[in-house]
Design an enzyme around this catalytic site. Structure first.
Site, mmCIF file in Angstrom:
data_model
loop_
_atom_site.group_PDB
_atom_site.id
_atom_site.type_symbol
_atom_site.label_atom_id
_atom_site.label_comp_id
_atom_site.label_asym_id
_atom_site.label_seq_id
_atom_site.Cartn_x
_atom_site.Cartn_y
_atom_site.Cartn_z
ATOM 1 N N HIS A 1 0.706 -1.260 0.079
ATOM 2 C CA HIS A 1 0.026 -0.055 -0.159
ATOM 3 C C HIS A 1 0.678 1.237 0.145
ATOM 4 O O HIS A 1 2.117 1.300 0.513
ATOM 5 C CB HIS A 1 -0.821 0.078 1.128
ATOM 6 C CG HIS A 1 -2.106 0.921 1.090
ATOM 7 N ND1 HIS A 1 -1.773 2.404 1.412
ATOM 8 C CD2 HIS A 1 -3.447 0.969 0.840
ATOM 9 C CE1 HIS A 1 -2.887 2.996 1.091
ATOM 10 N NE2 HIS A 1 -3.929 2.090 0.818
ATOM 11 N N GLU A 37 -3.923 1.180 -7.589
ATOM 12 C CA GLU A 37 -4.170 2.363 -6.700
ATOM 13 C C GLU A 37 -3.276 3.610 -7.022
ATOM 14 O O GLU A 37 -2.373 3.828 -6.782
ATOM 15 C CB GLU A 37 -4.122 1.964 -5.247
ATOM 16 C CG GLU A 37 -5.033 0.870 -4.771
ATOM 17 C CD GLU A 37 -5.263 1.001 -3.418
ATOM 18 O OE1 GLU A 37 -6.598 1.070 -2.976
ATOM 19 O OE2 GLU A 37 -4.500 1.495 -2.397
HETATM 20 C C1 PEP Z 1 -6.920 2.726 0.078
HETATM 21 O O1 PEP Z 1 -6.459 3.248 1.097
HETATM 22 O O2 PEP Z 1 -6.559 1.628 -0.191
HETATM 23 C C2 PEP Z 1 -8.010 3.581 -0.557
HETATM 24 C C3 PEP Z 1 -8.434 3.067 -1.647
HETATM 25 O O3 PEP Z 1 -8.573 4.595 0.147
HETATM 26 P P1 PEP Z 1 -9.753 5.469 -0.552
HETATM 27 O O4 PEP Z 1 -10.870 4.707 -0.849
HETATM 28 O O5 PEP Z 1 -10.256 6.207 0.779
HETATM 29 O O6 PEP Z 1 -9.487 6.449 -1.411
#
Ligand code: PEP
Length: 251
Positions: free
Chosen positions: A99, A168
């Protein structure tokens, strides 16, 4: 809809206490509306809650995961750290690795690679996060970064059967911003092609999207090709929002 959304994964970050399980129980009740095994729901929760929640949810349709892990397989002199054997013993079936909030705290691709290997050895399924920063995006380095993260973190790994990928973009996490449709499908396809390149025999590659997913943008996100589900941070702290996201995906 051509996509198969296999996973809805919540990332609670530093949220929750022993009583917050009521949120997951509400989601579990709503899940009964759907055909069994249509998709999987996982909640990645703080270490302190894993044992209690996994016991209480044992007979349910929801699995529990951790949000990080140390790279050592067994004991080590690392005060405050938790290894994959310990999270497995506590009841976790999944773990988030890579992450961006942990990459900024020192998780390199080499460390991530070790974490993946030790978790797989302990039979834990991996949710591997990859994604570019805003600066890298502006400098048109997205593909280079994604490729580097995939290649280095999967070095020496023979099978990705127990690895789920989460794209992400760092700039989309917790900001309310999401990539536009064109950008997102291009990057998802690129990730898929890189994985296929490295794992020629891989079937069922699961690529999730994560970054500000919420009930307002889910319909638009669902129209993007090749997505297999979502990693949801902020909105996973609300049972209503999480249920809305699932219900709008599978009407
Ligand atoms: C995350 O921290 O993996 C994430 C996707 O956060 P958010 O949905 O709050 O952007």
């Amino acid at each position: 809809m051509t996509n198969k959304f296999n996973y809805f994964i919540g990332n609670w970050k530093m949220f929750g206490d022993l009583s917050s399980i009521r949120l997951i129980k509400k989601i579990s009740i709503n899940l009964n509306r759907f055909k069994k095994n249509k998709f999987k729901v996982v909640f990645c929760i703080p270490y302190t809650l894993i044992n209690s929640y996994s016991k209480q949810l044992k007979q349910s349709n929801i699995s529990i995961g951790a949000q990080n892990v140390h790279y050592l397989y067994e004991y080590g002199s690392y005060t405050g750290s938790i290894n994959s054997k310990m999270i497995k013993n506590a009841g976790a079936e999944y773990v988030i690795i890579g992450h961006s909030e942990n990459r900024i705290n020192g998780d390199t691709d080499t460390i991530i690679n070790k974490k993946i290997k030790s978790s797989l050895k302990n039979n834990i399924k991996i949710i591997l996060c990859i994604g570019e920063t805003n600066k890298q995006k502006i400098n048109k380095q997205t593909n280079r970064i994604l490729k580097k993260q995939i290649v280095l973190s999967l070095k020496g790994i023979r099978s990705i059967k127990n690895i789920i990928f989460a794209y992400e973009p760092v700039w989309a996490i917790g900001t309310g911003k999401v990539p536009n449709k064109y950008e997102l499908s291009k990057n998802i396809l690129y990730i898929k092609s890189q994985i296929q390149n490295k794992f020629k025999k891989a079937q069922n590659i699961n690529i999730l999207y994560g970054g500000s997913v919420n009930p307002r943008n889910i319909v638009e996100l669902n129209s993007i090709d090749h997505l297999n589900g979502y990693l949801i941070g902020g909105a996973s702290k609300s049972s209503k929002k999480f249920i809305d996201i699932m219900n709008k995906t599978y009407k």
